[in-house]
Design a protein around this motif. Structure first.
Motif, short mmCIF file in Angstrom:
data_model
loop_
_atom_site.label_atom_id
_atom_site.label_comp_id
_atom_site.label_asym_id
_atom_site.label_seq_id
_atom_site.Cartn_x
_atom_site.Cartn_y
_atom_site.Cartn_z
N GLN A 35 0.83 -1.21 0.00
CA GLN A 35 0.00 0.00 0.00
C GLN A 35 0.87 1.25 0.00
OE1 GLN A 35 -2.67 -0.70 3.41
NE2 GLN A 35 -4.36 -0.69 1.95
N ASN A 95 2.34 1.57 -3.51
CA ASN A 95 1.34 2.03 -4.46
C ASN A 95 1.06 3.52 -4.32
OD1 ASN A 95 1.11 -0.57 -5.44
ND2 ASN A 95 -0.72 -1.05 -4.25
N ALA A 96 0.99 3.98 -3.08
CA ALA A 96 0.75 5.41 -2.83
C ALA A 96 1.91 6.24 -3.38
CB ALA A 96 0.55 5.66 -1.34
N LYS A 106 3.86 5.38 -5.81
CA LYS A 106 3.80 5.28 -7.27
C LYS A 106 2.83 6.29 -7.85
CE LYS A 106 3.17 1.86 -10.97
NZ LYS A 106 2.84 0.44 -11.28
N LEU A 107 1.69 6.48 -7.18
CA LEU A 107 0.70 7.46 -7.63
C LEU A 107 1.26 8.87 -7.59
CD1 LEU A 107 -2.54 6.07 -5.94
CD2 LEU A 107 -2.02 6.10 -8.39
N MET A 108 2.26 9.09 -6.73
CA MET A 108 2.89 10.40 -6.63
C MET A 108 4.08 10.54 -7.58
SD MET A 108 2.77 10.84 -2.47
CE MET A 108 3.72 12.36 -2.52
#
Length: 258
Positions: free
Chosen positions: A198, A201-202, A204-206
């Motif tokens: 998690q 993934n967070a 990666k979104l940034m």
């Protein structure tokens, strides 16, 4: 022989710097010393009581769970326990039987030691230690940071790590985060792997790429046996990881000739 009368006993109990309550055989509070009144002045509003004197006549069962009530009826005395009121106040209590001069049971005496502030201090210190034990270290490449992960991985620690690294990345504009697991010898179970993913993934979104280095044999074995997927670049050592970052950012280590 010196005898204590009712007035002298009352004064004596008020001089003791302990929270003392006395209840009769029907478990109704009949006396509260001055020290306990100060504590009850803080607790009272949670049960709609603003004046500590209004606790007089109230049943002890209103402030204790079923287990504590059973102890009052059947338990061996003296009895000590740690209890929490309204999920906010913590206290160490001691309950004992009172008997009259003929040895007949006549009530209960309770002493409460308020440990709320002590536990709040411990909790704050614990949080500060958690913050310190997972530092975010800037590297020679401005867009990359190192996060040494040490000790036992727990969901709470990973949640704190996630908040810390996401905040840091947003403020500093990180492009790469190198997670160094050299200090972790534990196996990685599915739950911990999920929470770690998690965080990845967070990031990666940034627009931040995560890199794993230093995964120990025990951890690597558990990842394979549990069928877990590691969807980030992994390297044996930090040196190999930072070289990958150099390559991705166009940096090169050059020896300066004298």
């Amino acid at each position: 022989m010196f005898n204590l009368g009712a007035i002298e006993t009352h004064q004596l109990l008020n001089k003791i710097n302990e929270n003392i309550l006395i209840a009769n055989e029907e478990y109704k509070i009949v006396f509260i010393n001055d020290c306990a009144k100060k504590l009850l002045a803080r607790i009272g509003p949670y049960v709609g009581i603003n004046n500590p004197e209004e606790f007089i006549g109230r049943n002890l069962g209103e402030f204790h769970g079923s287990r504590q009530q059973k102890i009052l009826v059947e338990g061996n005395f003296p009895h000590s326990a740690r209890i929490t009121f309204f999920n906010k106040f913590s206290a160490e209590i001691m309950v004992d039987r009172l008997t009259d001069i003929e040895g007949k049971e006549s009530g209960f005496i309770l002493t409460w030691k308020d440990v709320t502030e002590f536990e709040e201090t411990l909790e704050e210190n614990r949080k500060q230690l958690q913050i310190l034990d997972m530092p975010v270290i800037p590297l020679s490449v401005d867009s990359a940071v190192l996060v040494p992960v040490m000790g036992k991985l727990t969901e709470d620690r990973l949640a704190l790590l996630g908040e810390k690294i996401l905040s840091h990345s947003a403020q500093q504009g990180n492009q790469f985060v190198i997670f160094d697991f050299t200090g972790v010898a534990d196996e990685l179970d599915a739950s911990i792997a999920f929470h770690l993913q998690q965080v990845i993934n967070a990031l990666k979104l940034m627009g931040v790429q995560s890199i794993y280095v230093g995964i120990r044999p025990e951890m690597a074995k558990s990842i394979v046996l549990n069928g877990l997927h590691v969807e980030v670049p992994t390297f044996n050592t930090f040196v190999h990881g930072i070289r990958y970052v150099w390559k991705e950012t166009g940096f090169e280590l050059v020896k300066i000739e004298e």
